[in-house]
Write an enzyme that holds these catalytic residues in place. Structure first.
Site, PDB file in Angstrom:
ATOM      1  N   ARG A   1     -24.597   5.158 -36.621  1.00 61.04           N
ATOM      2  CA  ARG A   1     -25.914   5.672 -37.000  1.00 61.04           C
ATOM      3  C   ARG A   1     -27.033   5.113 -36.114  1.00 61.04           C
ATOM      4  O   ARG A   1     -28.130   4.840 -36.589  1.00 61.04           O
ATOM      5  CB  ARG A   1     -26.234   5.336 -38.465  1.00 61.04           C
ATOM      6  CG  ARG A   1     -25.352   6.026 -39.465  1.00 61.04           C
ATOM      7  CD  ARG A   1     -25.637   7.521 -39.469  1.00 61.04           C
ATOM      8  NE  ARG A   1     -24.795   8.216 -40.412  1.00 61.04           N
ATOM      9  CZ  ARG A   1     -25.153   8.521 -41.650  1.00 61.04           C
ATOM     10  NH1 ARG A   1     -26.336   8.202 -42.083  1.00 61.04           N
ATOM     11  NH2 ARG A   1     -24.327   9.155 -42.437  1.00 61.04           N
TER      12      ARG A   1
ATOM     13  N   ARG B   1     -32.872   7.628 -38.725  1.00 60.47           N
ATOM     14  CA  ARG B   1     -34.229   7.496 -39.249  1.00 60.47           C
ATOM     15  C   ARG B   1     -34.935   6.196 -38.935  1.00 60.47           C
ATOM     16  O   ARG B   1     -36.140   6.081 -39.070  1.00 60.47           O
ATOM     17  CB  ARG B   1     -34.202   7.711 -40.767  1.00 60.47           C
ATOM     18  CG  ARG B   1     -34.127   9.163 -41.136  1.00 60.47           C
ATOM     19  CD  ARG B   1     -33.779   9.305 -42.581  1.00 60.47           C
ATOM     20  NE  ARG B   1     -32.485   8.677 -42.826  1.00 60.47           N
ATOM     21  CZ  ARG B   1     -31.887   8.655 -43.990  1.00 60.47           C
ATOM     22  NH1 ARG B   1     -32.458   9.180 -45.029  1.00 60.47           N
ATOM     23  NH2 ARG B   1     -30.706   8.079 -44.123  1.00 60.47           N
TER      24      ARG B   1
ATOM     25  N   ARG C   1     -37.844  14.873 -36.782  1.00 62.44           N
ATOM     26  CA  ARG C   1     -37.416  15.390 -38.079  1.00 62.44           C
ATOM     27  C   ARG C   1     -38.571  15.954 -38.906  1.00 62.44           C
ATOM     28  O   ARG C   1     -38.353  16.756 -39.811  1.00 62.44           O
ATOM     29  CB  ARG C   1     -36.680  14.297 -38.864  1.00 62.44           C
ATOM     30  CG  ARG C   1     -35.226  14.191 -38.514  1.00 62.44           C
ATOM     31  CD  ARG C   1     -34.378  15.303 -39.152  1.00 62.44           C
ATOM     32  NE  ARG C   1     -34.139  15.027 -40.565  1.00 62.44           N
ATOM     33  CZ  ARG C   1     -34.706  15.663 -41.562  1.00 62.44           C
ATOM     34  NH1 ARG C   1     -35.549  16.636 -41.325  1.00 62.44           N
ATOM     35  NH2 ARG C   1     -34.432  15.343 -42.813  1.00 62.44           N
TER      36      ARG C   1
ATOM     37  N   ASP D   1     -22.840  15.635 -37.733  1.00 62.05           N
ATOM     38  CA  ASP D   1     -22.512  15.049 -39.029  1.00 62.05           C
ATOM     39  C   ASP D   1     -21.068  15.375 -39.382  1.00 62.05           C
ATOM     40  O   ASP D   1     -20.555  16.428 -38.983  1.00 62.05           O
ATOM     41  CB  ASP D   1     -23.435  15.576 -40.127  1.00 62.05           C
ATOM     42  CG  ASP D   1     -23.359  14.694 -41.361  1.00 62.05           C
ATOM     43  OD1 ASP D   1     -24.069  13.682 -41.410  1.00 62.05           O
ATOM     44  OD2 ASP D   1     -22.543  14.989 -42.256  1.00 62.05           O
TER      45      ASP D   1
ATOM     46  N   TYR E   1     -15.962  14.761 -50.148  1.00 64.41           N
ATOM     47  CA  TYR E   1     -17.245  15.466 -50.262  1.00 64.41           C
ATOM     48  C   TYR E   1     -17.046  16.884 -50.768  1.00 64.41           C
ATOM     49  O   TYR E   1     -17.786  17.391 -51.601  1.00 64.41           O
ATOM     50  CB  TYR E   1     -17.965  15.517 -48.910  1.00 64.41           C
ATOM     51  CG  TYR E   1     -18.742  14.260 -48.622  1.00 64.41           C
ATOM     52  CD1 TYR E   1     -20.001  14.055 -49.184  1.00 64.41           C
ATOM     53  CD2 TYR E   1     -18.224  13.277 -47.794  1.00 64.41           C
ATOM     54  CE1 TYR E   1     -20.712  12.896 -48.935  1.00 64.41           C
ATOM     55  CE2 TYR E   1     -18.931  12.118 -47.537  1.00 64.41           C
ATOM     56  CZ  TYR E   1     -20.169  11.928 -48.109  1.00 64.41           C
ATOM     57  OH  TYR E   1     -20.873  10.787 -47.860  1.00 64.41           O
TER      58      TYR E   1
HETATM   59  O1  CP3 Z   1     -25.996   7.982 -34.797  1.00 66.88           O
HETATM   60  C1  CP3 Z   1     -24.900   8.364 -35.207  1.00 66.88           C
HETATM   61  O2  CP3 Z   1     -24.052   7.597 -35.701  1.00 66.88           O
HETATM   62  C2  CP3 Z   1     -24.517   9.828 -35.022  1.00 66.88           C
HETATM   63  C3  CP3 Z   1     -24.817  10.713 -36.064  1.00 66.88           C
HETATM   64  C4  CP3 Z   1     -24.148  10.661 -37.422  1.00 66.88           C
HETATM   65  C5  CP3 Z   1     -24.787  11.183 -38.568  1.00 66.88           C
HETATM   66  N1  CP3 Z   1     -23.896  11.173 -39.590  1.00 66.88           N
HETATM   67  C6  CP3 Z   1     -26.157  11.694 -38.603  1.00 66.88           C
HETATM   68  C7  CP3 Z   1     -26.846  11.756 -39.897  1.00 66.88           C
HETATM   69  C8  CP3 Z   1     -22.867  10.266 -37.808  1.00 66.88           C
HETATM   70  C9  CP3 Z   1     -21.775   9.601 -36.987  1.00 66.88           C
HETATM   71  C10 CP3 Z   1     -22.719  10.607 -39.180  1.00 66.88           C
HETATM   72  C11 CP3 Z   1     -21.473  10.411 -39.928  1.00 66.88           C
HETATM   73  C12 CP3 Z   1     -21.489  10.586 -41.370  1.00 66.88           C
HETATM   74  N2  CP3 Z   1     -22.170  11.515 -42.103  1.00 66.88           N
HETATM   75  C13 CP3 Z   1     -20.692   9.848 -42.268  1.00 66.88           C
HETATM   76  C14 CP3 Z   1     -19.715   8.782 -41.872  1.00 66.88           C
HETATM   77  C15 CP3 Z   1     -20.399   7.522 -41.549  1.00 66.88           C
HETATM   78  C16 CP3 Z   1     -20.913   6.798 -42.735  1.00 66.88           C
HETATM   79  O3  CP3 Z   1     -22.118   6.559 -42.773  1.00 66.88           O
HETATM   80  O4  CP3 Z   1     -20.092   6.461 -43.601  1.00 66.88           O
HETATM   81  C17 CP3 Z   1     -20.951  10.313 -43.568  1.00 66.88           C
HETATM   82  C18 CP3 Z   1     -20.353   9.781 -44.828  1.00 66.88           C
HETATM   83  C19 CP3 Z   1     -21.870  11.369 -43.449  1.00 66.88           C
HETATM   84  C20 CP3 Z   1     -22.402  12.220 -44.526  1.00 66.88           C
HETATM   85  C21 CP3 Z   1     -23.863  12.079 -44.630  1.00 66.88           C
HETATM   86  N3  CP3 Z   1     -24.758  12.671 -43.767  1.00 66.88           N
HETATM   87  C22 CP3 Z   1     -24.583  11.370 -45.597  1.00 66.88           C
HETATM   88  C23 CP3 Z   1     -23.981  10.581 -46.723  1.00 66.88           C
HETATM   89  C24 CP3 Z   1     -25.934  11.564 -45.299  1.00 66.88           C
HETATM   90  C25 CP3 Z   1     -27.103  11.138 -46.118  1.00 66.88           C
HETATM   91  C26 CP3 Z   1     -27.278   9.697 -46.152  1.00 66.88           C
HETATM   92  C27 CP3 Z   1     -28.096   9.229 -44.992  1.00 66.88           C
HETATM   93  O5  CP3 Z   1     -27.717   8.249 -44.354  1.00 66.88           O
HETATM   94  O6  CP3 Z   1     -29.133   9.855 -44.760  1.00 66.88           O
HETATM   95  C28 CP3 Z   1     -26.015  12.337 -44.129  1.00 66.88           C
HETATM   96  C29 CP3 Z   1     -27.243  12.746 -43.406  1.00 66.88           C
HETATM   97  C30 CP3 Z   1     -27.360  12.228 -42.019  1.00 66.88           C
HETATM   98  N4  CP3 Z   1     -26.374  12.253 -41.079  1.00 66.88           N
HETATM   99  C31 CP3 Z   1     -28.534  11.700 -41.417  1.00 66.88           C
HETATM  100  C32 CP3 Z   1     -28.212  11.401 -40.096  1.00 66.88           C
HETATM  101  C33 CP3 Z   1     -29.135  10.874 -39.026  1.00 66.88           C
HETATM  102  C34 CP3 Z   1     -29.898  11.545 -42.061  1.00 66.88           C
HETATM  103  C35 CP3 Z   1     -30.517  12.887 -42.086  1.00 66.88           C
HETATM  104  C36 CP3 Z   1     -32.027  12.852 -42.024  1.00 66.88           C
HETATM  105  O7  CP3 Z   1     -32.566  12.804 -40.914  1.00 66.88           O
HETATM  106  O8  CP3 Z   1     -32.648  12.932 -43.087  1.00 66.88           O
END
Ligand code: CP3
Length: 654
Positions: free
Chosen positions: A328, A332, A341, A377, A453
């Site tokens: 990540r 944000r 965003r 994602d 999910y």
């Molecule tokens: O920088 C990176 O690592 C690359 C991008 C990336 C995102 N999601 C972007 C994202 C990666 C590798 C993921 C993987 C992901 N997504 C996982 C596995 C990793 C982990 O954290 O366990 C999971 C479970 C998800 C599912 C997911 N997507 C969740 C639970 C959420 C909401 C929670 C959160 O952290 O916001 C997302 C949204 C998400 N995916 C965001 C980002 C940058 C936030 C979205 C926003 O900008 O509001």
């Protein structure tokens, strides 16, 4: 990596702290050329403002155009050194006040004033004139234009053409220095390629540099010169000013402190200069370019990573230091990400390859990590399967119709990998624009985590529905896992074909399973998935809460295993055996601690890895949204510096 200009020539325009920036540049190994560009003007010298106030009191002004927030405030400050504030405000009420955008509006609000006309975006002189045209005839009107920086002749001429008498009121707090020779010398140095780096520590410096260049008819060579040097800007306002003049800023620090600024730019200057020069020689307009315009290899854009410390570590080959990237890392906690965003939704961002690539590259530029991860994602794979997906604000992902019954599984569509073309396109653009030594990681969710999910509909605490299906109808579970495995394999290999140098499989929630269930319900699919990945491409297999599953995860056969922070790295690695590489495992919450604590804990992990080949530093899970960027920089520096020192001493003692 080391914060050193290494003999580069650096020009800076700081005035009040000229000596300090000169010392800083020299301290970080640069050859300074400081050209003070400003002189503070005593308020009593700014006669235009006083003349304006007097004419205003006499009712001679019809329209007041306020161009900037700072300028509006400064104007009030100047006038009130001599006249009553209340009288000034009352008299302004008798004029038509025009505010060019939100900043003068908020400056007016502080005075209890409301503009009569607010100029719409993008707030250029064209919108100013067109909003006046539609509301106010200017013939025979007296119009005051508050100016800050360089006079806008197009605006003034446009007003005059409409029959107005125009009175520009310049409200600089800063004027050109009495001696402009150092500035002229600096312009010559930039245009003749005698300096490699230019540092701007205020937007006024930009105005003055341009003003002097115009006076001396050197604007063109200055502009050409600035396309070939590294441009550093202290903060967002200066960056915006540079952008408005048509210059791309190569580096802006996260916090606008001078010492930090010079150090961080010193660390990156060689890399940034190489990048800019390669782009320039490839015909890219480096005056106005985006990260994704970069092409490192003109003749062979498909060429992949080379000499990457990250890939070497995945393959357990020796490296000079321990590579680091963060799960990540593009998200944000980065200001630029939040700004983006605010304009586009998360799914739109993922589905616009140029934007997704921009975010991927932004994280590397900002943090100085050794690998990029493609911005996407793990749940995107669900849409081509016919599942509707939603990312609502603050709540994370939602599946509109969770698949709770065996029958519902039949509604899943045949997976067509082409439907995720936008991801491959983002991979392609990112690979082309990334420095050759920085690896690009593709990724997907592991079948179990994606299934959880799909079945739960969102995040879950106990995974009751998922396990419910697994125990109630194992056959259906196996059909589902088979479908997801097949889709994920196609998806990951397409990412690799588009330029991903390694892939990570996120099994974030698999730690909720017992080892027996993992063996029966998950392991066969992970084996199949990992075996199907294009040969020679490193695979990172990551999960959280997996302390009791590590041996089984190793059986799945990846080259790297990702650990969370709940297990000690040395013990985990010993148990797994040293024939697999390890990624991890700092608790993400440590990045909320003071720098000394971050350093101490990072070093503790590096000591546990003991300089052994095959350690990739990472967090135990993703960066938390509230993490200060400077703390991440502290971590990246500590890992690079301590590990390279450690490896050197290890080598000497052999
Ligand atoms: O920088 C990176 O690592 C690359 C991008 C990336 C995102 N999601 C972007 C994202 C990666 C590798 C993921 C993987 C992901 N997504 C996982 C596995 C990793 C982990 O954290 O366990 C999971 C479970 C998800 C599912 C997911 N997507 C969740 C639970 C959420 C909401 C929670 C959160 O952290 O916001 C997302 C949204 C998400 N995916 C965001 C980002 C940058 C936030 C979205 C926003 O900008 O509001």
């Amino acid at each position: 990596m080391k914060a050193s200009f290494d003999g580069m020539r650096v020009v800076a325009f700081e005035s009040r702290r000229a000596k300090e920036i000169e010392r800083l540049i020299a301290y970080y190994g640069g050859i300074p050329q400081v050209a003070p560009s400003m002189r503070e003007v005593p308020l009593s010298e700014t006669t235009q403002a006083f003349e304006f106030a007097e004419e205003l009191f006499n009712g001679k002004i019809d329209v007041v155009i306020l161009l900037t927030g700072v300028g509006t405030r400064t104007l009030i400050e100047i006038v009130t050194t001599k006249y009553s504030r209340d009288k000034f405000i009352e008299s302004l009420k008798n004029t038509t006040i025009v505010a060019r955008g939100p900043k003068p509006v908020s400056a007016l609000r502080e005075l209890g004033l409301k503009p009569d006309i607010i100029v719409p975006e993008p707030n250029t002189w064209r919108e100013i004139l067109s909003s006046l045209d539609s509301t106010l005839p200017l013939n025979n009107k007296t119009v005051v234009v508050q100016e800050y920086g360089v006079s806008n002749t197009q605006l003034l001429d446009g007003l005059r053409e409409r029959g107005a008498t125009v009175k520009p009121v310049a409200v600089y707090r800063w004027a050109l220095p009495e001696d402009i020779k150092p500035l002229v010398d600096a312009i010559h140095s930039i245009s003749s390629g005698k300096v490699e780096v230019a540092l701007f520590t205020s937007s006024q410096q930009v105005y003055h540099l341009i003003e002097v260049a115009r006076q001396k008819e050197l604007e063109k060579p200055l502009r050409e010169g600035l396309k070939r040097v590294v441009i550093g800007s202290i903060g967002p306002t200066t960056t915006e000013t540079l952008k408005n003049f048509g210059f791309t800023v190569d580096y802006e620090p996260n916090s606008p402190k001078m010492g930090n600024f010079v150090r961080e730019i010193a660390r990156r200057a060689h890399y940034l200069l190489t990048r800019k020069q390669i782009a320039y020689s490839n015909g890219v307009d480096t005056g106005q370019w985006k990260r994704i315009d970069m092409i490192w290899y003109k003749d062979a854009p498909e060429k992949k990573v080379n000499n990457s410390v990250f890939i070497k570590a995945c393959n357990r080959e020796p490296t000079d230091y321990t590579p680091i990237w963060l799960m990540r890392q593009a998200g944000r906690f980065l200001r630029e990400y939040r700004e983006l965003r605010a304009r586009v939704s998360f799914l739109e961002l993922c589905k616009t390859p140029e934007l997704a690539a921009e975010v991927t590259l932004m994280a590397v530029d900002r943090l100085g990590v050794d690998a990029a991860i493609i911005f996407a994602d793990i749940l995107l794979i669900l849409e081509p399967l016919g599942v509707e997906l939603e990312f609502s604000k603050g709540e994370g992902p939602r599946i509109k119709k969770p698949l709770r019954s065996t029958k519902a599984l039949d509604t899943l569509r045949e997976f067509n990998p082409d439907e995720l073309d936008f991801v491959y396109k983002a991979v392609e653009i990112s690979r082309r624009a990334l420095a050759p030594e920085i690896a690009l990681i593709g990724f997907a969710g592991a079948p179990f985590t994606v299934a959880s999910y799909l079945i739960e509909g969102g995040s879950s605490r106990n995974y009751e529905n998922t396990k419910g299906l697994m125990y109630r109808d194992p056959e259906a579970w196996h059909v589902l896992m088979d479908k997801l495995t097949h889709a994920t394999l196609l998806y990951l290999n397409r990412q690799i074909d588009s330029g991903a140098d390694a892939v990570q499989i996120f099994d974030s929630w698999v730690g909720c399973l017992s080892p027996e269930d993992y063996r029966d319900f998950v392991l066969p699919y992970m084996k199949k998935l990992i075996q199907g990945i294009r040969p020679g491409v490193p695979v990172i297999h990551f999960g959280t809460g997996t302390a009791s599953l590590l041996d089984l995860m190793k059986e799945a056969g990846s080259s790297v295993i990702g650990l969370d922070w709940r297990i000690e790295l040395d013990k985990a690695w010993k148990r797994l055996g040293y024939d697999v590489a390890i990624q991890g495992n700092l608790d993400p919450a440590v990045l909320l601690a003071p720098p000394s604590e971050i350093k101490r804990r990072a070093i503790r992990i590096l000591d546990k890895a003991a300089g052994r080949e095959g350690h990739i530093f990472n967090l135990g899970h993703g960066v938390l949204p509230g993490t200060p960027v400077d703390n991440v920089l502290t971590l990246v520096d500590t890992v690079h510096e301590y590990s390279s020192m450690r490896k050197k001493t290890n080598d000497q003692s052999l």
